[in-house]
Write an enzyme that holds these catalytic residues in place. Structure first.
Site, PDB file in Angstrom:
ATOM      1  N   ASP A 102     -63.463  22.807 -51.147  1.00  0.00           N
ATOM      2  CA  ASP A 102     -64.048  21.533 -51.555  1.00  0.00           C
ATOM      3  C   ASP A 102     -63.028  20.425 -51.260  1.00  0.00           C
ATOM      4  O   ASP A 102     -62.169  20.118 -52.089  1.00  0.00           O
ATOM      5  CB  ASP A 102     -64.386  21.597 -53.059  1.00  0.00           C
ATOM      6  N   VAL A 103     -63.122  19.871 -50.056  1.00  0.00           N
ATOM      7  CA  VAL A 103     -62.150  18.845 -49.648  1.00  0.00           C
ATOM      8  C   VAL A 103     -62.360  17.589 -50.486  1.00  0.00           C
ATOM      9  O   VAL A 103     -63.488  17.178 -50.726  1.00  0.00           O
ATOM     10  CB  VAL A 103     -62.303  18.515 -48.140  1.00  0.00           C
ATOM     11  N   LYS A 160     -68.001  12.175 -33.532  1.00  0.00           N
ATOM     12  CA  LYS A 160     -68.351  10.783 -33.743  1.00  0.00           C
ATOM     13  C   LYS A 160     -69.236  10.673 -34.982  1.00  0.00           C
ATOM     14  O   LYS A 160     -69.851  11.675 -35.344  1.00  0.00           O
ATOM     15  CB  LYS A 160     -69.035  10.192 -32.517  1.00  0.00           C
ATOM     16  N   GLU A 228     -84.758   7.343 -25.427  1.00  0.00           N
ATOM     17  CA  GLU A 228     -85.157   8.527 -26.192  1.00  0.00           C
ATOM     18  C   GLU A 228     -86.569   8.329 -26.734  1.00  0.00           C
ATOM     19  O   GLU A 228     -86.935   7.208 -27.092  1.00  0.00           O
ATOM     20  CB  GLU A 228     -84.212   8.743 -27.365  1.00  0.00           C
ATOM     21  N   HIS A 252     -71.407   6.721 -25.884  1.00  0.00           N
ATOM     22  CA  HIS A 252     -72.044   7.343 -24.723  1.00  0.00           C
ATOM     23  C   HIS A 252     -72.211   6.363 -23.542  1.00  0.00           C
ATOM     24  O   HIS A 252     -71.846   6.683 -22.415  1.00  0.00           O
ATOM     25  CB  HIS A 252     -73.422   7.903 -25.090  1.00  0.00           C
ATOM     26  N   LYS A 352     -84.572   4.019 -29.262  1.00  0.00           N
ATOM     27  CA  LYS A 352     -85.361   5.123 -29.830  1.00  0.00           C
ATOM     28  C   LYS A 352     -86.830   4.780 -29.627  1.00  0.00           C
ATOM     29  O   LYS A 352     -87.194   3.602 -29.516  1.00  0.00           O
ATOM     30  CB  LYS A 352     -85.099   5.248 -31.332  1.00  0.00           C
TER      31      LYS A 352
HETATM   32  C1  BG6 Z   1     -76.073  11.224 -30.661  1.00  0.00           C
HETATM   33  C2  BG6 Z   1     -76.717  10.120 -31.453  1.00  0.00           C
HETATM   34  O1  BG6 Z   1     -74.703  10.957 -30.480  1.00  0.00           O
HETATM   35  O2  BG6 Z   1     -76.698  11.320 -29.379  1.00  0.00           O
HETATM   36  C3  BG6 Z   1     -78.220  10.347 -31.580  1.00  0.00           C
HETATM   37  O3  BG6 Z   1     -76.136  10.068 -32.751  1.00  0.00           O
HETATM   38  C4  BG6 Z   1     -78.838  10.570 -30.220  1.00  0.00           C
HETATM   39  O4  BG6 Z   1     -78.839   9.249 -32.242  1.00  0.00           O
HETATM   40  C5  BG6 Z   1     -78.075  11.629 -29.433  1.00  0.00           C
HETATM   41  O5  BG6 Z   1     -80.187  10.965 -30.419  1.00  0.00           O
HETATM   42  C6  BG6 Z   1     -78.578  11.715 -28.003  1.00  0.00           C
HETATM   43  O6  BG6 Z   1     -77.996  12.813 -27.374  1.00  0.00           O
HETATM   44  P1  BG6 Z   1     -78.719  13.547 -26.159  1.00  0.00           P
HETATM   45  O7  BG6 Z   1     -77.733  14.561 -25.701  1.00  0.00           O
HETATM   46  O8  BG6 Z   1     -79.982  14.139 -26.736  1.00  0.00           O
HETATM   47  O9  BG6 Z   1     -79.010  12.497 -25.150  1.00  0.00           O
END
Ligand code: BG6
Length: 500
Positions: A102-103, A160, A228, A252, A352
């Site tokens: 339990d940190v 992250k 996405e 990313h 999204k």
């Molecule tokens: C994550 C984000 O780092 O990357 C998410 O927190 C996102 O919100 C995801 O959906 C997308 O990753 P990938 O590999 O599905 O493109």
């Protein structure tokens, strides 16, 4: 700080041999671990990339025994991976252990359990993978050191988000840096583990033909899109305070930008590659004050058909003012102030609930200097990261037929799936293999993360000071109108819009 550690070439096993390691996953029973890390480790094991005695030790507050944890993995992961050899699967399960710690609590007894398990194996590499919220990174490292478990062959992996602005990122880096040396710290950006992202470096630096035209003389602009279809159900607690800029762009998208724009490193090694990436981040022209409204766009998806809006996503805490303010879409016009790229806009876009899942880098070349045919359009190189990894070069061709010459853009197309029949490993497989081998080339260095935040912070500040809410866009569409205006005002268009 711990004593100097041999490099991965010097440490452990011989070149090409898997390193013998104990991998301790803090947050080891959580979502990331069960969906990504454990399946990736199984694949690595199946492909012979784990040394025979390598152990995976999940740490959580869960109070599980080794057998409980193995049962959990058997129930939850078995369906996600191909099990062609049941004995192999059993052997993999045998590598798994669980310790309860339990940190952050006063009860330090859990650390004794971990110490006992690790005792007698000091010669092994130790990899501490923190698949937990960033506020736990500092306390974890301090308690780990307090328990005497940081050896010269230890590494720490940080997931992250690494902070939510420059200051908080520096604080985390300071806390972890007080216990581990920089070369022992592996900051994950899983996009760097994706096959096509690594292929970008190969495309650029193992082929001669692109280099002479990879600059502002020949390139009009670059578009980097990560679209996405998913929304954020159940994630409001995190997402309200992240938003697309922190969640996707700071890491990313900026990583994709650095790999697209960097100079050729002198060697394919950890420092040379990362040095060049940092230089790109440092050359990003700051977007400050009044420019933020002109060069950035933020949007939030609203209900459409059977898709709820951000504020109505199920399974979340009730929406607050922060929910109304947060962007689920952003587009930015970035510029790199250096000799190669001056004047070339880099358009970044992520959202999204877009109509499709697509991550790609589009390099739009300039038009021919003088056209002798009607109806031509400039060349375009598309690097598709997902789905269906591939590279397409759009060239102009003549439509067959007598009479007037009619031009049509046609793709020269490379599909990785069709050309290479081997299974494409998941990003986490590559990254975990590199962590176990002690190779940090595909991980973010401290100065890299901080340079990215330095560019993001003024945008965050300007958005915060602006009472306007993000522009709504209907779920299932390509984002708010302003995202299109960002390009159309200079006579450009997002490349998917031209096809619509
Ligand atoms: C994550 C984000 O780092 O990357 C998410 O927190 C996102 O919100 C995801 O959906 C997308 O990753 P990938 O590999 O599905 O493109």
């Amino acid at each position: 700080m711990s004593p100097a550690v041999p490099t991965h070439q010097e440490a452990g096993s011989q070149a090409g041999q898997p390193h013998l390691a104990d991998l301790v996953v803090f947050g080891g029973t959580g979502d990331l671990s069960m969906r990504k890390l454990i399946p990736a480790l199984y694949h690595a094991d199946r492909d012979g990339r784990l040394a025979p005695q390598t152990r995976v030790i999940a740490m959580s507050r869960g109070g599980l025994t080794d057998d409980d944890f193995r049962g959990k993995v058997d129930a939850e992961v078995r369906g996600q991976v191909p099990i062609d050899d049941p004995e192999m699967w059993q052997r993999f399960l045998g590598r798994l252990h669980h310790v309860s710690v339990d940190v952050g609590s006063d009860d330090k007894s859990g650390w004794d359990g971990l110490a006992k398990l690790l005792a007698g194996h000091e010669e092994r590499d130790r990899v501490y993978y923190l698949a937990s919220p960033p506020r736990t990174f500092g306390p974890f490292c301090r308690e780990l050191q307090g328990a005497g478990l940081v050896t010269p062959h230890s590494r720490v992996v940080l997931e992250k988000p690494l902070g939510n602005d420059l200051r908080s990122a520096q604080a985390i880096n300071d806390e972890v840096g007080a216990i581990f040396d920089e070369h022992q710290i592996f900051r994950i950006d899983h996009y760097l583990g994706k096959e096509t992202v690594q292929n970008l470096l190969v495309l650029r630096f193992a082929n001669a033909f692109l280099e002479p035209i990879w600059n502002s003389l020949w390139i009009d602009h670059v578009q980097i899109t990560v679209a996405e279809t998913v929304g954020t159900p159940g994630r409001r607690g995190y997402y309200d305070h992240a938003g697309a800029l922190r969640d996707m762009v700071q890491n990313h998208l900026l990583q994709l930008l650095t790999l697209t724009a960097m100079e050729a490193p002198a060697r394919n090694d950890r420092e040379a590659v990362r040095d060049e990436k940092v230089k790109v981040l440092q050359a990003l022209r700051p977007i400050i004050g009044g420019e933020v409204g002109r060069f950035t766009v933020r949007g939030q998806y609203t209900e459409a058909g059977d898709m709820p809006g951000y504020l109505d996503e199920p399974g979340s805490t009730p929406p607050t003012e922060a929910s109304r303010q947060v962007e689920t879409f952003t587009a930015i016009r970035a510029e790199i102030k250096n000799w190669r790229w001056a004047g070339v806009p880099f358009y970044l876009r992520t959202g999204k609930r877009m109509p499709y899942r697509r991550s790609e880098i589009v390099v739009q070349f300039k038009d021919v200097p003088h056209s002798i045919f009607p109806g031509g359009s400039p060349n375009r190189l598309i690097l598709r990261l997902q789905p269906e990894e591939g590279i397409e070069l759009h060239i102009m061709a003549k439509e067959p037929g007598a009479g007037e010459t009619t031009l049509r853009p046609v793709p020269l197309s490379l599909s990785f799936g069709e050309t290479f029949t081997a299974r494409v490993p998941e990003a986490y497989e590559r990254l975990l293999t590199d962590v176990l081998a002690g190779n940090p080339t595909l991980f973010m260095r401290r100065d890299e993360v901080e340079a990215a935040w330095r560019w993001i912070d003024p945008i965050l500040e300007a958005w915060k000071a602006d009472p306007a809410l993000p522009e709504p866009y209907a779920a299932g569409t390509t984002g708010p109108a302003a995202a299109h205006e960002l390009l159309s005002r200079s006579g450009r268009a997002w490349h998917d819009q031209e096809d619509v």
